[in-house]
Design an enzyme around this catalytic site. Structure first.
Site, PDB file in Angstrom:
ATOM      1  N   HIS A   1       0.679  -1.040  -0.385  1.00 35.03           N
ATOM      2  CA  HIS A   1      -0.079  -0.084   0.051  1.00 35.03           C
ATOM      3  C   HIS A   1       1.082   1.736   0.004  1.00 35.03           C
ATOM      4  CE1 HIS A   1      -3.633  -2.432   0.242  1.00 35.03           C
ATOM      5  NE2 HIS A   1      -3.216  -2.543   1.720  1.00 35.03           N
TER       6      HIS A   1
ATOM      7  N   ASP B   1      -2.661 -10.650  -1.967  1.00 29.93           N
ATOM      8  CA  ASP B   1      -2.969 -10.094  -1.059  1.00 29.93           C
ATOM      9  C   ASP B   1      -4.427  -9.555  -1.513  1.00 29.93           C
ATOM     10  OD1 ASP B   1      -2.102  -8.672   1.443  1.00 29.93           O
ATOM     11  OD2 ASP B   1      -3.634  -8.029   0.777  1.00 29.93           O
TER      12      ASP B   1
ATOM     13  N   HIS C   1      -6.041  -7.221  -0.477  1.00 34.59           N
ATOM     14  CA  HIS C   1      -6.387  -5.571  -0.497  1.00 34.59           C
ATOM     15  C   HIS C   1      -5.785  -5.525  -2.395  1.00 34.59           C
ATOM     16  CE1 HIS C   1      -7.202  -6.487   3.711  1.00 34.59           C
ATOM     17  NE2 HIS C   1      -7.527  -5.164   3.404  1.00 34.59           N
TER      18      HIS C   1
ATOM     19  N   ASP D   1      -3.852 -12.935   3.526  1.00 29.65           N
ATOM     20  CA  ASP D   1      -5.405 -12.070   4.220  1.00 29.65           C
ATOM     21  C   ASP D   1      -6.974 -12.517   3.528  1.00 29.65           C
ATOM     22  OD1 ASP D   1      -4.450 -11.107   1.982  1.00 29.65           O
ATOM     23  OD2 ASP D   1      -4.642  -9.538   3.232  1.00 29.65           O
TER      24      ASP D   1
END
Length: 365
Positions: free
Chosen positions: A163, A200, A202, A280
């Site tokens: 991120h 991931d 995200h 995740d």
């Protein structure tokens, strides 16, 4: 994004970046063959008087992965590489001075790691207890690229701060380790084509912003479109986007991955794969909101490592996100499974790449 990149004489900024990369100590001089291409430091784990527990991320995950691997007799501590901490000069390869200076504000760091209490602490303490572990993991990601090129594969039991971009941190990511390891590889390993496979849960909006107009980097990102970061600007830079719905189960997840890897194979021929292997995606993860089983994670990793091995492409794996207590066990079990399936070899020699023929080999590095 894989598109035409600029040419011509390097700018002053590019020349300074080149000097910083060439002067860096993150590519260790001594790379003994007795060690496996696995990178970890006890300094990865974050212990902050309990404050770290205010975020759902298991900040002791990395050490527990290492312990599980040792307990399984797959890898003893003396055969793991310990990285150096990324220095300010190293970080400036990607980040601006203004961004790094902003991290001297505890309030700024608190927003990035999403723990409000951090804003109340002296920044010296924040640097020591929180940012130092992150900088060690950055060093691990950079070193892993070198090991992957030399051995065929590498795993950093940490990193994957996808991120964070050059100018902006967020989502528990303060430094752009993916962007940094790729820029180091371009110069020190003499390669020019890198594929990021970001699995991931995200969206990896940080590296997407950093490589948005760089034709040397191809980004495959498969993520839950219904969760953070909702970065629609960064989405424009994804070469191959696979958006999943919350609740996607193992069978559908793996089917989507098979299709995506097939497409990627036909579109881009990388010299290095950076695999962001967040856990995740696990069923029960409070932030990822997908429903993939632990066995599904192991199969996912098998597929990505097989994709690389079948094409003789060096791959480095980063462990990235994962917000359940079972995450460390799942990562370790997956690495053990990769060994059992002969997709990695923790012995002295790699089965993938012949030393004389790996792409972009530079003598003396």
């Amino acid at each position: 994004m894989a598109a035409a990149s600029g040419s011509g004489a390097p700018s002053a900024v590019e020349a300074l970046r080149l000097r910083r990369i060439l002067c860096s100590r993150l590519y260790l001089d001594d790379i003994p063959s007795s060690k496996a291409p696995v990178v970890y430091s006890p300094a990865y784990d974050i212990s902050f008087n309990g404050i770290e527990k205010q975020h759902p991320f298991d900040s002791a995950k990395w050490g527990r992965v290492r312990s599980f691997l040792e307990d399984a007799e797959l890898l003893q501590s003396d055969r793991i590489f310990e990285p150096l901490e990324a220095s300010e000069d190293d970080l400036l390869v990607v980040h601006s001075e203004s961004y790094l200076n902003s991290l001297k504000s505890s309030e700024k760091v608190a927003r990035i790691v999403e723990v409000p209490a951090v804003a109340l602490l002296p920044n010296l303490l924040v640097q020591q207890k929180l940012l130092y572990p992150f900088r060690k993991q950055v060093g691990g990601s950079v070193l892993s690229a070198k090991l992957a090129i030399e051995r065929g594969w590498a795993i950093n039991i940490g990193g994957g701060f996808h991120h964070c971009s050059a100018e902006e941190g967020g989502g528990f990511c303060a430094y752009a380790d993916i962007s940094l390891c790729i820029h180091f590889a371009f110069i020190r390993l003499n390669i020019s084509r890198v594929m990021i496979i970001d699995l991931d849960a995200h969206q990896g909006n940080g590296h997407e912003k950093d490589f948005g107009s760089d034709g040397r980097v191809y980004i495959l990102d498969m993520y839950n479109s219904g969760i953070y970061p909702f970065d629609h600007v960064a989405k424009k830079y994804i070469d191959q986007k696979v958006e999943l719905d919350s609740g996607t189960k193992t069978e559908d997840y793996l089917e989507n991955l098979d299709k995506a890897l097939k497409v990627a194979k036909g579109r881009f021929k990388p010299q290095l794969i950076v695999y962001n292997a967040g856990t995740d995606i696990l069923d029960g993860d409070p932030l990822g909101r997908l429903k993939v089983t632990p066995e599904g994670v192991a199969i996912r990793d098998e597929k990505v490592f097989g994709f690389a091995k079948d094409q003789n492409i060096p791959l480095l794996m980063l462990t990235s996100g994962g917000y359940t207590k079972s995450s460390a066990r799942v990562i370790a079990d997956s690495i053990i499974n990769l060994s059992k399936k002969n997709l990695i070899d923790t012995g002295e020699k790699s089965p993938w790449i012949v030393a004389e023929s790996y792409p972009g080999q530079v003598s003396g590095m």
